[in-house]
Design a protein around this motif. Structure first.
Motif, PDB file in Angstrom:
ATOM      1  N   UNK A 103       1.325  -1.560   0.065  1.00 50.43           N
ATOM      2  CA  UNK A 103       0.016   0.164   0.085  1.00 50.43           C
ATOM      3  C   UNK A 103       1.146   1.161   0.057  1.00 50.43           C
ATOM      4  N   UNK A 105       3.070   4.342  -1.266  1.00 52.90           N
ATOM      5  CA  UNK A 105       3.715   4.842  -2.312  1.00 52.90           C
ATOM      6  C   UNK A 105       5.508   5.181  -2.271  1.00 52.90           C
ATOM      7  N   UNK A 106       5.846   5.375  -4.204  1.00 52.07           N
ATOM      8  CA  UNK A 106       7.058   5.050  -3.994  1.00 52.07           C
ATOM      9  C   UNK A 106       7.701   6.782  -3.991  1.00 52.07           C
ATOM     10  N   UNK A 107       9.486   6.962  -3.357  1.00 50.61           N
ATOM     11  CA  UNK A 107       9.443   8.046  -3.888  1.00 50.61           C
ATOM     12  C   UNK A 107      11.418   7.974  -3.565  1.00 50.61           C
ATOM     13  N   UNK A 183      -2.836   9.168   9.714  1.00 51.52           N
ATOM     14  CA  UNK A 183      -2.257   7.855   9.029  1.00 51.52           C
ATOM     15  C   UNK A 183      -1.074   8.820   8.516  1.00 51.52           C
ATOM     16  N   UNK A 184      -0.213   7.719   8.381  1.00 52.37           N
ATOM     17  CA  UNK A 184       1.584   7.986   8.384  1.00 52.37           C
ATOM     18  C   UNK A 184       1.807   8.218   6.839  1.00 52.37           C
ATOM     19  N   UNK A 185       2.707   8.089   6.470  1.00 53.89           N
ATOM     20  CA  UNK A 185       3.694   8.823   4.939  1.00 53.89           C
ATOM     21  C   UNK A 185       3.377   8.427   3.914  1.00 53.89           C
ATOM     22  N   UNK A 186       3.418   6.697   4.480  1.00 51.04           N
ATOM     23  CA  UNK A 186       2.702   5.433   4.015  1.00 51.04           C
ATOM     24  C   UNK A 186       1.416   5.135   3.880  1.00 51.04           C
ATOM     25  N   UNK A 187       0.509   5.022   4.577  1.00 51.83           N
ATOM     26  CA  UNK A 187      -0.683   5.176   4.510  1.00 51.83           C
ATOM     27  C   UNK A 187      -1.182   3.989   6.103  1.00 51.83           C
TER      28      UNK A 187
END
Lengths: 335, 335
Positions: A103, A105-107, A183-187
């Motif tokens: 779940x 997202x890339x960064x 909700x964290x930066x990664x969901x």
């Protein structure tokens, strides 16, 4: 004196980051502080050890044959370097999942040199490169093992997230209902807690001492995670990253974990202490120097990392050194 | 109430940026403040109007045929979009110089969407793309016109930099010897000053009223620069940038200029006021909302920019909205 990390340009303070710190022992006593040890903020990625513990306590690691290195990456905010990506992928495979199930997202890599090299190779970051991919793979493994749906594992209402909240409550001593959720930066879910509670959890983690019902399995889990990250300090972060440098330089005498928005936590098992640091404004550049300033007072000489980590230089677009950071974080001893 | 820009994740304050503000009239009276109006910090790019004024007062603009649009880019922290780059190049040509003479280093565009588009086109930023390339081209034009060497024009010991210090002293009312000097992100000199002095300079700029020996040429220069940036708000910043949005939305009733490390200045000519804002910790995300909170109190309804500039949302790597910024910067009226 106000605890700060100062940003100097030449000899003049240009900007100033305020810092709060809690130092707590495994019995829950606040032994030292700077600023406000009761400051409430999100634990962000500094909670990852506690989000990984259910993998062990709930039997997923044994049942699925999860390795120590995979556990290390489950606790990591890693750089997305090849070994990190391989381990996240192999952990995912143990959950019978693939990268498409993640779940997060890339960064770009958290280490600027690594991000630049990837960009120069024309390599686009994928979900597996996310600094959180190991944590996510671990959550999928937990869902698989517990028989929960893997779909939606990142949502606050999913049993995986509820399980993590319960684990955080146990280690921090904060009742589940009193933990603020975001909700964290990664969901996935993240946890708002007083610094004092974060520090307590790290003191207990380092001491492998929790107490209460079910504590033995939890203490064993803490021991295995600490051994996993200490055996290969690269896993928890990577090249040119402070967590890896501290773990390696201290020989595991300090177990550090960075989080977003200026958060840092650390365990000092020999001293039986846990540390939680927050840069009030959420700044990233200053949280490492602030943590090192604290560690240097608690355990002088224990973290022989390069001076540039303590006093990073600021360079401009011409590559000139135009300033530096200076941490002034005197601890007030309380005990 | 402490003036801050708060960073909320869900309903919980995760981080907090402290803000100081000075509002000063053209006569030098502090009319309103928040936090510490005497805070000393670097003016950074918010000094660019005053670094461009010598181009006019010293005759370079007339002698070399510098256009209003080129003057606009000389005052800009621009995005390195094609029109900015063209104008910086044409200004350079008037100085009989080329991109190789620029002392500023390249960096990705200050607007993330513009930076991303450039990267996707495989376009590497050059020195001409530096947000400061117009300022540098102007400094080269000044050196050429004054008969100073163009080589080394960015060094603190060069007559161009001394000329800028003298100009800053005139507008801020701070004696040259009391202005702290540092090296800016692009290699030229930058100026440490109290917020109150920065605000005074902007009040005088907007009022086109300075007084004293040589003031007429300076006031005419201020008028031409303000007309230049107001005629084409794109020049001073560019696509998806707050300075451009404020100039356009206010119809020139506010003349804003951002600087690095959380600095913002603005002139409100109709009110005869100048504003200087500093986010204590040097943060960039919060300086715009802080400035808008100040402008909304000084001139309600004057800056009808989109709400997202006042209360920016925070998104995570999945593109979810996970929080937002909220500016609480109540001005204490003093007059």
């Amino acid at each position: 004196m106000l605890p700060t990390v100062d940003v100097l340009r030449g000899a003049i303070v240009e900007s100033r980051h305020r810092v709060s710190v809690a130092v707590v022992d495994a019995g829950g006593t606040l032994t030292a502080r700077a600023g406000d040890p009761d400051l409430v903020t999100f634990w962000r990625s500094a909670a990852k050890f506690f989000q990984a513990i259910p993998l062990l306590t709930d039997g997923a690691a044994d049942a699925l044959g999860i390795t120590d290195a995979e556990l290390g990456v489950a606790c990591a905010s890693h750089n997305g370097e090849p070994r990190h990506v391989e381990l996240a992928a192999s952990l995912l495979a143990r959950a019978s999942c693939g990268a498409g199930d993640l779940a997060c997202g890339p960064h770009p890599s958290l280490a600027e040199p690594v991000a630049r090299e990837m960009a120069e190779r024309g390599e686009q970051p994928t979900r597996l490169h996310s600094n959180c991919s190991g944590k996510h793979a671990g959550m999928l493994a937990l869902a698989r093992h517990r028989g929960w749906p893997t779909m939606g594992y990142a949502d606050l209402g999913h049993p995986v997230q509820a399980r993590c909240v319960a684990e955080v409550a146990r280690w921090t001593g904060v009742p589940e209902g009193a933990i603020g959720l975001g909700v964290d930066g990664c969901g996935v879910g993240c946890f708002a807690l007083p610094l004092r509670a974060m520090a307590l959890a790290y003191a207990r983690l380092g001491a492998r001492r929790l107490g209460g019902v079910g504590s033995e399995a939890r203490e064993a889990a803490a021991d295995r995670l600490i051994r996993a990250v200490t055996a290969e300090p690269f896993l928890i972060a990577g090249t040119a990253r402070l967590c890896t440098e501290i773990l390696a330089a201290s020989g595991g005498r300090v177990i550090p974990k960075v989080g977003a928005e200026g958060v840092y936590s650390a365990a000092l098992p020999e001293l039986g202490l846990g540390v939680a640091v927050k840069v009030e404004d959420g700044d990233f550049r200053s949280s490492g120097p602030a943590l090192l300033a604290v560690l240097d007072q608690l355990a002088p000489g224990c973290v022989p990392v390069a001076e540039e980590w303590r006093k990073p230089e600021l360079t401009n677009t011409r590559g000139m050194t135009v300033g530096w950071l200076e941490a002034h974080v005197p601890l007030a001893a309380l005990k």
